[in-house]
Design an enzyme around this catalytic site. Sequence first.
Site, PDB file in Angstrom:
ATOM      1  N   GLY A   1       0.763  -0.985   0.099  1.00 42.77           N
ATOM      2  CA  GLY A   1       0.124   0.109   0.408  1.00 42.77           C
ATOM      3  C   GLY A   1       0.272   0.990   0.350  1.00 42.77           C
TER       4      GLY A   1
ATOM      5  N   HIS B   1       7.340  -8.639   2.361  1.00 42.25           N
ATOM      6  CA  HIS B   1       7.395  -7.234   2.666  1.00 42.25           C
ATOM      7  C   HIS B   1       8.329  -6.589   1.098  1.00 42.25           C
ATOM      8  CE1 HIS B   1       5.110  -6.101   5.702  1.00 42.25           C
ATOM      9  NE2 HIS B   1       6.053  -5.641   6.586  1.00 42.25           N
TER      10      HIS B   1
ATOM     11  N   ARG C   1      17.158  -0.417  -5.122  1.00 44.42           N
ATOM     12  CA  ARG C   1      18.028   0.499  -5.914  1.00 44.42           C
ATOM     13  C   ARG C   1      18.438  -0.280  -7.141  1.00 44.42           C
ATOM     14  NH1 ARG C   1      23.800   0.504  -4.426  1.00 44.42           N
ATOM     15  NH2 ARG C   1      24.461   2.815  -6.470  1.00 44.42           N
TER      16      ARG C   1
HETATM   17  C1  BG6 Z   1       5.932  -4.601  10.094  1.00 47.74           C
HETATM   18  C2  BG6 Z   1       7.468  -5.110  10.971  1.00 47.74           C
HETATM   19  O1  BG6 Z   1       5.698  -5.496   9.010  1.00 47.74           O
HETATM   20  O2  BG6 Z   1       6.765  -3.858   9.631  1.00 47.74           O
HETATM   21  C3  BG6 Z   1       7.701  -4.489  11.654  1.00 47.74           C
HETATM   22  O3  BG6 Z   1       6.729  -6.356  11.655  1.00 47.74           O
HETATM   23  C4  BG6 Z   1       8.514  -3.145  10.863  1.00 47.74           C
HETATM   24  O4  BG6 Z   1       8.960  -5.246  12.251  1.00 47.74           O
HETATM   25  C5  BG6 Z   1       7.013  -2.441   9.884  1.00 47.74           C
HETATM   26  O5  BG6 Z   1       9.248  -2.408  11.671  1.00 47.74           O
HETATM   27  C6  BG6 Z   1       7.984  -2.011   9.120  1.00 47.74           C
HETATM   28  O6  BG6 Z   1       6.512  -1.282   8.296  1.00 47.74           O
HETATM   29  P1  BG6 Z   1       6.661   0.489   8.169  1.00 47.74           P
HETATM   30  O7  BG6 Z   1       5.928   0.553   7.828  1.00 47.74           O
HETATM   31  O8  BG6 Z   1       7.133   1.175   9.331  1.00 47.74           O
HETATM   32  O9  BG6 Z   1       8.348   0.448   7.189  1.00 47.74           O
END
Ligand code: BG6
Length: 800
Positions: A219, A279, A382
């Site tokens: 998102g 992620h 990058r």
């Molecule tokens: C979460 C993780 O999914 O993403 C966390 O569980 C992490 O450990 C977080 O800190 C980071 O998200 P953002 O949006 O702050 O980069």
Amino acid sequence: MMKAIHMQLLKVASCCLVIGCLAIAVLVHGSEKAKADRPVVSVVIVGGTGDLSTRYLWQGFYSLYQGQKDKFSFDFYGAARMPASEGDGQLASILKHNVSCSKSVQPGLGCQTLLDAYRAMVSYRKLKTADDYADLCKEMEQEEAKEHGRLFYLSVPPFAYAGIAKNIAKGCRPESRAWLRVVLEKPFGHDHGSAEELATQLSAHLREEEIYRIDHYLGKIGVQSILPFRMLNDGNYKDLWNREHIERVEIVMKEKIDSKGRLEFYNEYGVIRDVMQNHLTEIFTLVAMEMPANISSRREFLNNKIRLLQQTQPVKPHQAVIGQYDGYVDQWREELGKGPSDETLVPTFTAAALYVENPRWKGVPFVLVAGKKLDERLGYVRVVFKDNAVCVTKAGRNGSVNRCSKHQQMIFYTGNPGLKYPAILVSDHLPKPMLPTSWSVPNNDPNTDIFGSNLSDFYYFSPPKDQDAYTSLIASCFHGDQKMFVGTDDLMASWRIWTPLLQSLENKRPRIYTGGEDTGTWLDFRVKDRTVKYIHEQEDPWESADAAPVFQSITDRFRSRPLVTGKEESVVAQLAQHLLSIAAESIQKRGSFHIAFPGGSTPRSLFAHLAKLSNLFPWEDTFVWMVDERCVPLTDDHSNFKQLHDSLLQFVNVPYLNINPMPVKLANGFCDASDKGAETYEDDLRQIPDGRLDYVLLGMGADGHVASLFPNHPTVGEKSAKVTLSDGGPKNNVPDRMTLTLPTINNARHAGVLILGKGKRDMVSTLKTEGVGDPLRYPVTGVDLKKGEQVWYIDHEALV
Ligand code: BG6
């Protein structure tokens, strides 16, 4: 339903009395009237008073309401397991303090009035039992034509998913044509097996098109812009987006925070499961997948994404380095009430290289990096291009730019673009990119340092407004845009990439780093020859010793060396794991892994086990040698090489040139000394790093022979030759074997003696007897690595 409307009006009325807010009453009353005409959407946040709901979800749903209120009527429910007497107040407080116009997508005129109406519209529900769900869903029922959809957002721990999904499926699936969507938060499993189990449980109750697994990185505007950017610039960069032009792609998520406060979760997961499997892997797919011909077709998008993930090799142990910030263990002990000797090896930092086996990307490392307690909070992709330019003209002459001193690169800031950096940057030597007209060139300082260049060396752009990720995904879910969510097949494909690495790391000690800026360059690493390796050598003996750390955890001993014992399967499985970690370590240190395998029937179960690990084992950097060989054709069933080939080599990807059978047949026939076959093998062995085998695997005969060194045979005492011919016994002078000698075996970095089965029991008990140590009589006692690590692998059958 009518009851709920009355309750809401009552709530609003009392709210109006307190704050004297006529406008809300008018608005809500007006909306109640208009409701008759508008399709109804019911939203339930299960876990509606939790942390995520508090911080993001209620705000996100407010934005949804703001945008859609003229077309739809909404019923919002915040649900939890506590009674309404507690839940009502908690929810009201969350809505009051955590949802605001300043965070809204349309902060302007009318926002406040609408927000008050929204707050009044949300009601608390206790949802604990199947009956609670049934009651709530009864209340949601509408006349068929009026109902538009039901959205359940599960912000609860995953162990609760299956039960809730069952309750929803039982009483909450609309009978009309309205949709049902269930949003789930990670973690979606712990590894491939548990993710599959969870997926199976969910699919018993929900259809794939009803499941919306959220990954909030999808998102983020910086992430969301990657694929459209590629699409829009297909003409510009299509020919550059491949192994010919791209050197590597870095996908990075650096965090400054540590894991304090959530160690119960974090210590179960670690950095790979927490952010890399999800992620960073999601971002990787957006960069590397083939461009779908129709970007809005979910099917096409998903097919391309899954194909890419399937073409991505599982990460091998030597393709990753791990770290843990100093103090992590103390925090964990404190938070979880552990004792001072309790240990945890969970990594808080990892760098890993992914390789895609397809014509576009073969050989290009996608380097994924994530860590807690680093020097800054930053997320980016990058893309570093190869540049073969040679500059003749001095930089700056006649206004020329010195392209030789700079990387050609493309950067997508995925974390928080707009704060310090624009969202997309493209080196100005590359063709100028096209972007949506709403994007603009932001007002950042042109001297801002971007990986050693100035911002002014780039074309750079930012989106109009950085939208909160949850707000964006809530809207996508509302519109049924499942592309922005994780499907079952892509989830499983991603776990397939990471699970073997996770298994191999279970006992691996991470490098300790100070944390923050004081870490300096301690975590810097190099990616070379498909190997990831820290640049700085570790001074800690854990990492610098040749011996793999796993051996320090073996407590049993046999003849004053570590002993692994148990049932055959368990002994063999542990040996295979040890080989894996020694192979990874050898490749990280020296770029290759040289192992000598024995013949006989004993190693067959190990070979079968290794063949099963074929995805994980670094076969492409492994060199195979023989401990000994019979003087027969390599195609003969008695040949050790043939056995090795049939049970292992044919199933794994060892490059042909890395396989070294013993040259037992040369010009004059089998094992003719005048052919100098043993000397030739010796010369070949001399070429390996330091002339030392990384691992020698040995079996032992019932008479105590090892390799083809037999009791009372002069070959046992061989001091100078590395390889020799042997005739299998004192009375027989015709060589029928070729074998490594004890000096070669003892010069190895590691050796394992594998002894399985009842047939070896007598010899094993003889070896237990004090004083048995004459190699001439018991050649196996001559295995004595002075500079290396030697382990006995003896199963229960042989040890009793
Ligand atoms: C979460 C993780 O999914 O993403 C966390 O569980 C992490 O450990 C977080 O800190 C980071 O998200 P953002 O949006 O702050 O980069």
